[in-house]
Design a protein around this motif. Sequence first.
Motif, PDB file in Angstrom:
ATOM      1  N   GLU A 120      -1.092   6.505   9.573  1.00  0.00           N
ATOM      2  CA  GLU A 120      -0.196   5.352   9.677  1.00  0.00           C
ATOM      3  C   GLU A 120       0.980   5.449   8.722  1.00  0.00           C
ATOM      4  N   GLN A 121       0.729   5.959   7.528  1.00  0.00           N
ATOM      5  CA  GLN A 121       1.764   5.967   6.505  1.00  0.00           C
ATOM      6  C   GLN A 121       1.892   7.344   5.873  1.00  0.00           C
ATOM      7  N   GLY A 122       2.166   8.340   6.697  1.00  0.00           N
ATOM      8  CA  GLY A 122       2.354   9.676   6.168  1.00  0.00           C
ATOM      9  C   GLY A 122       3.574   9.722   5.265  1.00  0.00           C
ATOM     10  N   PHE A 123       3.477  10.510   4.217  1.00  0.00           N
ATOM     11  CA  PHE A 123       4.564  10.599   3.247  1.00  0.00           C
ATOM     12  C   PHE A 123       4.520  11.988   2.641  1.00  0.00           C
ATOM     13  N   SER A 124       5.666  12.561   2.367  1.00  0.00           N
ATOM     14  CA  SER A 124       5.675  13.870   1.723  1.00  0.00           C
ATOM     15  C   SER A 124       6.773  13.911   0.661  1.00  0.00           C
ATOM     16  N   LEU A 125       6.493  14.703  -0.357  1.00  0.00           N
ATOM     17  CA  LEU A 125       7.448  14.939  -1.436  1.00  0.00           C
ATOM     18  C   LEU A 125       7.678  16.438  -1.552  1.00  0.00           C
ATOM     19  N   THR A 148      -6.740   8.358   2.256  1.00  0.00           N
ATOM     20  CA  THR A 148      -5.887   9.345   2.913  1.00  0.00           C
ATOM     21  C   THR A 148      -6.147  10.702   2.273  1.00  0.00           C
ATOM     22  N   ASP A 149      -5.961  11.756   3.036  1.00  0.00           N
ATOM     23  CA  ASP A 149      -6.099  13.103   2.498  1.00  0.00           C
ATOM     24  C   ASP A 149      -4.742  13.593   2.016  1.00  0.00           C
ATOM     25  N   TYR A 150      -4.775  14.366   0.941  1.00  0.00           N
ATOM     26  CA  TYR A 150      -3.564  14.957   0.380  1.00  0.00           C
ATOM     27  C   TYR A 150      -3.649  16.470   0.500  1.00  0.00           C
ATOM     28  N   ARG A 151      -2.487  17.086   0.577  1.00  0.00           N
ATOM     29  CA  ARG A 151      -2.408  18.544   0.624  1.00  0.00           C
ATOM     30  C   ARG A 151      -1.225  18.973  -0.221  1.00  0.00           C
ATOM     31  N   VAL A 152      -1.417  20.018  -1.000  1.00  0.00           N
ATOM     32  CA  VAL A 152      -0.331  20.561  -1.807  1.00  0.00           C
ATOM     33  C   VAL A 152      -0.125  22.019  -1.407  1.00  0.00           C
ATOM     34  N   THR A 153       1.132  22.424  -1.273  1.00  0.00           N
ATOM     35  CA  THR A 153       1.454  23.819  -0.986  1.00  0.00           C
ATOM     36  C   THR A 153       2.551  24.273  -1.948  1.00  0.00           C
ATOM     37  N   PHE A 154       2.581  25.579  -2.179  1.00  0.00           N
ATOM     38  CA  PHE A 154       3.523  26.161  -3.127  1.00  0.00           C
ATOM     39  C   PHE A 154       4.255  27.319  -2.458  1.00  0.00           C
ATOM     40  N   LYS A 155       5.484  27.546  -2.907  1.00  0.00           N
ATOM     41  CA  LYS A 155       6.279  28.643  -2.354  1.00  0.00           C
ATOM     42  C   LYS A 155       7.218  29.164  -3.440  1.00  0.00           C
ATOM     43  N   ALA A 156       7.215  30.480  -3.626  1.00  0.00           N
ATOM     44  CA  ALA A 156       8.150  31.094  -4.561  1.00  0.00           C
ATOM     45  C   ALA A 156       9.542  31.057  -3.939  1.00  0.00           C
ATOM     46  N   VAL A 157      10.528  30.648  -4.722  1.00  0.00           N
ATOM     47  CA  VAL A 157      11.893  30.489  -4.219  1.00  0.00           C
ATOM     48  C   VAL A 157      12.818  31.391  -5.023  1.00  0.00           C
ATOM     49  N   ALA A 158      13.503  32.298  -4.336  1.00  0.00           N
ATOM     50  CA  ALA A 158      14.434  33.203  -5.015  1.00  0.00           C
ATOM     51  C   ALA A 158      15.683  32.437  -5.418  1.00  0.00           C
ATOM     52  N   ARG A 199       0.828  -1.206   0.000  1.00  0.00           N
ATOM     53  CA  ARG A 199       0.000   0.000   0.000  1.00  0.00           C
ATOM     54  C   ARG A 199       0.863   1.256   0.000  1.00  0.00           C
ATOM     55  N   MET A 200       1.916   1.245   0.823  1.00  0.00           N
ATOM     56  CA  MET A 200       2.809   2.404   0.887  1.00  0.00           C
ATOM     57  C   MET A 200       3.511   2.610  -0.448  1.00  0.00           C
ATOM     58  N   SER A 201       3.930   1.533  -1.065  1.00  0.00           N
ATOM     59  CA  SER A 201       4.585   1.627  -2.363  1.00  0.00           C
ATOM     60  C   SER A 201       3.642   2.212  -3.410  1.00  0.00           C
ATOM     61  N   ASP A 202       2.388   1.754  -3.417  1.00  0.00           N
ATOM     62  CA  ASP A 202       1.404   2.284  -4.363  1.00  0.00           C
ATOM     63  C   ASP A 202       1.118   3.754  -4.094  1.00  0.00           C
ATOM     64  N   LEU A 203       1.003   4.125  -2.818  1.00  0.00           N
ATOM     65  CA  LEU A 203       0.746   5.513  -2.446  1.00  0.00           C
ATOM     66  C   LEU A 203       1.893   6.413  -2.916  1.00  0.00           C
ATOM     67  N   GLN A 204       3.117   5.968  -2.694  1.00  0.00           N
ATOM     68  CA  GLN A 204       4.277   6.755  -3.123  1.00  0.00           C
ATOM     69  C   GLN A 204       4.334   6.878  -4.638  1.00  0.00           C
ATOM     70  N   ALA A 205       4.006   5.808  -5.348  1.00  0.00           N
ATOM     71  CA  ALA A 205       4.013   5.864  -6.815  1.00  0.00           C
ATOM     72  C   ALA A 205       2.974   6.871  -7.310  1.00  0.00           C
ATOM     73  N   GLU A 206       1.783   6.862  -6.712  1.00  0.00           N
ATOM     74  CA  GLU A 206       0.746   7.822  -7.085  1.00  0.00           C
ATOM     75  C   GLU A 206       1.205   9.253  -6.823  1.00  0.00           C
ATOM     76  N   MET A 207       1.841   9.472  -5.673  1.00  0.00           N
ATOM     77  CA  MET A 207       2.297  10.822  -5.336  1.00  0.00           C
ATOM     78  C   MET A 207       3.426  11.273  -6.259  1.00  0.00           C
ATOM     79  N   HIS A 208       4.324  10.373  -6.614  1.00  0.00           N
ATOM     80  CA  HIS A 208       5.398  10.726  -7.554  1.00  0.00           C
ATOM     81  C   HIS A 208       4.810  11.088  -8.923  1.00  0.00           C
ATOM     82  N   TRP A 209       3.811  10.312  -9.367  1.00  0.00           N
ATOM     83  CA  TRP A 209       3.179  10.616 -10.648  1.00  0.00           C
ATOM     84  C   TRP A 209       2.523  11.996 -10.602  1.00  0.00           C
ATOM     85  N   ALA A 210       1.787  12.287  -9.521  1.00  0.00           N
ATOM     86  CA  ALA A 210       1.114  13.579  -9.389  1.00  0.00           C
ATOM     87  C   ALA A 210       2.120  14.726  -9.347  1.00  0.00           C
ATOM     88  N   MET A 211       3.219  14.529  -8.620  1.00  0.00           N
ATOM     89  CA  MET A 211       4.257  15.567  -8.561  1.00  0.00           C
ATOM     90  C   MET A 211       4.832  15.826  -9.954  1.00  0.00           C
TER      91      MET A 211
END
Length: 196
Positions: free
Chosen positions: A162-167, A127-137, A51-63
């Motif tokens: 249980e399986q929080g993950f962030s990219l 699981t819920d997802y959240r995306v945030t953005f930040k301008a970087v100089a 499940r964690m592997s699938d979740l990470q693959a989905e998040m990598h694809w979305a990123m």
Amino acid sequence: MEVKLTMRDLCGSKGFTLLEIMIVLVLLGIVVAGGFQLYFYVDRALMSGSRMSDLQAEMHWAMQKIIDEVRLAHSLRVGESKQVLLDSMGNGAADAPVYFIYSKDGSVYLETPDFERRLLDSSTFETDYRVTFKAVAAGHPDKGEHELVSNLGITLVSEDSEQGFSLESEVQVLNLRTEGIQGDQGEVIMFTKTFT
């Protein structure tokens, strides 16, 4: 040579007592129960890892999809909500089609002028997802360098208890002309992708 057993021969031999049979059955039960516990532990670990592997693959694809969409933007604004970004445009509507990326109800969306597409669906892995953005100089202000802010930091988070993950990723927006990225940080970006 043929051996014949008679009843007398059998009466003299000893069998197992009831206590010995009970002890053997208890020990056998403990071994079987331990085997089942080990099996279920390994099965849960395998399912959790899968499940964690699938979740990470989905998040990598979305990123990657977010990066591909944003990289060629011609204008980009970061804000706290779609309404704030639309209000920041003032009365003048954009000459080019406007795109948004944001999270809503635990899912992450890409909104184009024609449709709204879920990049990450909260119901898939529950699981819920959240995306945030930040301008970087990118320049070095202490050295007198000043550049247009054209790098965008992106953070994508799974809020699974249980399986929080962030990219985290940073993308250089290649086609910004005169104004750079508008806004500092937020949960929504608005961008255009055609020349005006």
